[in-house]
Design an enzyme around this catalytic site. Sequence first.
Site, short mmCIF file in Angstrom:
data_model
loop_
_atom_site.label_atom_id
_atom_site.label_comp_id
_atom_site.label_asym_id
_atom_site.label_seq_id
_atom_site.Cartn_x
_atom_site.Cartn_y
_atom_site.Cartn_z
CE LYS A 1 12.36 -59.03 76.20
NZ LYS A 1 12.06 -59.94 77.30
NE ARG B 1 6.57 -56.12 77.28
CZ ARG B 1 7.84 -55.99 77.67
NH1 ARG B 1 8.61 -55.08 77.12
NH2 ARG B 1 8.32 -56.76 78.60
NE ARG C 1 16.35 -59.09 85.49
CZ ARG C 1 15.46 -58.93 84.53
NH1 ARG C 1 15.82 -59.03 83.29
NH2 ARG C 1 14.21 -58.69 84.85
NE ARG D 1 13.78 -55.21 85.46
CZ ARG D 1 13.53 -55.63 84.23
NH1 ARG D 1 14.53 -55.80 83.37
NH2 ARG D 1 12.31 -55.88 83.84
NE ARG E 1 8.58 -58.48 84.39
CZ ARG E 1 9.82 -58.76 84.81
NH1 ARG E 1 10.05 -59.00 86.09
NH2 ARG E 1 10.81 -58.80 83.97
#
Length: 223
Positions: A19, A95, A134, A167, A178
């Site tokens: 996203k 969400r 990431r 992160r 998650r």
Amino acid sequence: MTASPRTRLILMGAPGVGKGTQSNLLESRLGLLPISSGVIFRGEIEAQTDLGRLAQSYIQHGQLVPNGVTIEMMFKRLRSDEVRRHGFILDGFPRTVRQADALDELLLEMETPLTKVIELTLDDKVLMSRLSGRLGCTKCGEIYHSVTKPPKREGLCDRCNSPLFVRSDDKPEAIRERLNVFHKTIEPLRLFYQQRNLLVTLEAGEDPEELYHRIIDSLASHN
Ligand code: AP5
């Protein structure tokens, strides 16, 4: 309908589906305004505000921040002249159906209806490997991956030369939670936008450039 600077999109999908990456492309090429709930929360955490401290206690465990404070925070951002004038990409919000209902009411009041809701889908195993590698830029928000999209100079952003970071919620345990939360909450949200004839679902396995073009194509098609 085609993509224009007034296009108003929601990008929906699991953690790591891409996203943020697509949002950055849509911003740089179409001038759409990216509005990411995760980015706003991380800004509040960095600034050590009360909201940041509250959000951090949920985010670090991979859980959703409560609806009330999330809606309030997003509405502050959405009620700006900039949002009225330009198109936007909502990334990470809504969400829950409660958030989607609240957003519906706000956009009706602002007379800024959504153009489309794009849902990106991908297998959990691939999501895991995307999230575990990431890296993000501390300044401009550019997104990298240690294997599939490494920066030219280790630890530094190609675009603005600032340091990259990992992160705190990209640890294996938080990633699992998650994904778990995502699978429990996505179905009612999908139904919400299907019923409004806004939902387009795209498989997100191909490279970011190809996926970008499919998103643009999907804006031209009618549901
Ligand atoms: P948030 O920041 O929204 O995180 P997320 O939804 O978990 O999504 P991510 O940012 O992790 O992934 P992404 O889909 O943007 O993927 P990316 O482009 O980075 O939310 C964080 C937390 O905040 C939540 O867990 C929750 O606690 C809280 N929160 C946020 N919104 C909330 C809300 N509305 N209500 C309540 N709580 C909320 O890509 C990932 C990696 O894959 C990168 O390394 C990238 O280089 C790579 N990649 C991307 N696309 C491709 C591709 N096409 N091919 C190969 N690699 C790719």
